[in-house]
Enzyme design. Structure first.
Site, PDB file in Angstrom:
ATOM      1  N   ILE A  75      20.702  62.563   0.331  1.00 14.64           N
ATOM      2  CA  ILE A  75      21.564  63.374   1.045  1.00 14.64           C
ATOM      3  C   ILE A  75      20.950  64.979   1.051  1.00 14.64           C
ATOM      4  O   ILE A  75      20.598  65.304   2.219  1.00 14.64           O
ATOM      5  CB  ILE A  75      22.839  63.525   0.724  1.00 14.64           C
ATOM      6  N   ILE A  78      17.402  65.113   2.910  1.00 13.41           N
ATOM      7  CA  ILE A  78      17.501  65.003   4.357  1.00 13.41           C
ATOM      8  C   ILE A  78      18.060  66.563   4.932  1.00 13.41           C
ATOM      9  O   ILE A  78      17.896  66.872   5.899  1.00 13.41           O
ATOM     10  CB  ILE A  78      18.366  63.966   4.887  1.00 13.41           C
ATOM     11  N   GLU A  79      19.363  66.881   4.036  1.00 11.11           N
ATOM     12  CA  GLU A  79      19.932  67.702   4.700  1.00 11.11           C
ATOM     13  C   GLU A  79      19.155  69.325   4.557  1.00 11.11           C
ATOM     14  O   GLU A  79      19.071  70.108   5.567  1.00 11.11           O
ATOM     15  CB  GLU A  79      21.205  68.000   3.681  1.00 11.11           C
ATOM     16  N   THR A  80      18.409  69.278   3.370  1.00  6.12           N
ATOM     17  CA  THR A  80      17.654  70.949   3.195  1.00  6.12           C
ATOM     18  C   THR A  80      16.501  70.709   2.711  1.00  6.12           C
ATOM     19  O   THR A  80      15.765  71.706   2.111  1.00  6.12           O
ATOM     20  CB  THR A  80      18.470  71.817   2.347  1.00  6.12           C
ATOM     21  N   TYR A 280      21.399  58.570  10.530  1.00  4.53           N
ATOM     22  CA  TYR A 280      21.387  59.417   9.312  1.00  4.53           C
ATOM     23  C   TYR A 280      21.778  58.735   8.166  1.00  4.53           C
ATOM     24  O   TYR A 280      21.199  58.973   7.136  1.00  4.53           O
ATOM     25  CB  TYR A 280      22.574  60.697   9.443  1.00  4.53           C
TER      26      TYR A 280
END
Length: 302
Positions: A75, A78-80, A280
């Site tokens: 997570i 992928i997020e940042t 996602y």
């Protein structure tokens, strides 16, 4: 009067409005292209470094919350990109723009209401934390910090996992680790359960089921079907499924190539609550597994 004074300081962000517009019709979704953006060598290497640096916090989160380290790593990756891309928009500008000038879409009114709620949460979060709301930077939608939590999610789900007396998702990857795990648990994560299982569907020429499986597509972000229900509709799994668990049929469209099918359990849909997309959620799973594999390879070679 105080609120009016604050809002007068905000600026309209045209790029936030444009980025919220849906993709033009006629462009088919492509799972493999989406996955390739995230499950690739540079991000996998960054993930192994992040895991190595924060192994203790990840292990502690796994014990406390029951969320495997690889899912948290997936997570945040992928997020940042492990804190590299946390967003440069002033959160107050982005959220205020979307609260009052959301693009003309079928869900415009509901989305504007959502962002007005996020605006209120931004101000409350800033006041509770003793910070200037205009100091907050984030994505074009107003998501903040390593895990890209919206302000409302920070207030509901973020935790002080490094025990320094404050919650800081902008500067503490350890707080981010604990907060991601807590978010998943609060959205239905089941300790020790599998996440997703490969599946296929019966041929349309199968007279016993025909196209009954289509009724399981697009049924929301919940695992609500028993194994027998899915089997009777022509959904086939290559592995033995736990009979007590429930599933949802996940369709990953591949442009003009055949669609990929999976059976998502409760944990898959907990991930999908983080970002309401099958693409996602599956990328989180795949990136996490790839980082775990790379980390194992490194440890074996040492």
């Amino acid at each position: 009067i105080e609120l009016e004074a604050i809002l007068r300081k905000t600026h309209y962000v045209e790029s936030a409005v444009q980025l919220m517009k849906p993709a033009p019709p006629g462009i088919p979704k492509n799972w493999r292209a989406y996955r390739a953006r995230f499950v690739e060598p540079i991000r996998i290497n960054a993930g192994t470094a992040f895991w190595e640096q924060h192994a203790d916090a990840l292990a502690r989160a796994e014990v406390q919350y029951g969320v495997p380290a690889e899912i948290i790593v997936g997570i945040i990756g992928i997020e940042t990109f492990y804190g590299r891309n946390v967003g440069a928009f002033r959160v107050m500008d982005a959220i205020t723009t979307l609260a009052f000038a959301y693009p003309d879409t079928p869900t415009r009114l509901a989305r504007m209401e959502y962002f007005r709620d996020q605006l209120a949460n931004t101000l409350l979060f800033a006041r509770e934390s003793g910070i200037d709301p205009f100091s907050l930077r984030g994505s074009y939608a107003g998501a903040i910090g390593w895990p890209q939590f919206m302000p409302g999610s920070i207030r509901k789900y973020a935790v002080d996992f490094d025990h320094d007396g404050k919650i800081d998702l902008r500067n503490s990857p350890v707080d981010a680790i604990g907060s991601v795990a807590n978010f998943l648990v609060q959205h239905g994560w089941q300790r020790g359960e599998e996440i997703v299982f490969p599946a296929s569907i019966a041929s349309p020429n199968d007279n016993n089921v025909g196209r009954a499986w289509e009724g399981f597509i697009g049924q929301g972000l919940t695992a609500k079907y028993k194994v027998d229900e899915l089997k009777s509709a022509g959904v086939i799994s290559g592995t033995e499924l736990p009979s007590e668990m429930q599933f949802g049929l996940v369709d990953l469209q591949n442009g003009f190539e055949p669609t990929e099918y999976w059976l998502g359990a409760a944990n898959f849909f907990a991930i999908a609550q983080y970002n309401r997309s099958f693409f996602y959620a599956m990328s989180v799973v795949d990136l996490g597994r790839a980082v775990r594999t790379a980390r194992s390879r490194i440890s074996q070679s040492q």
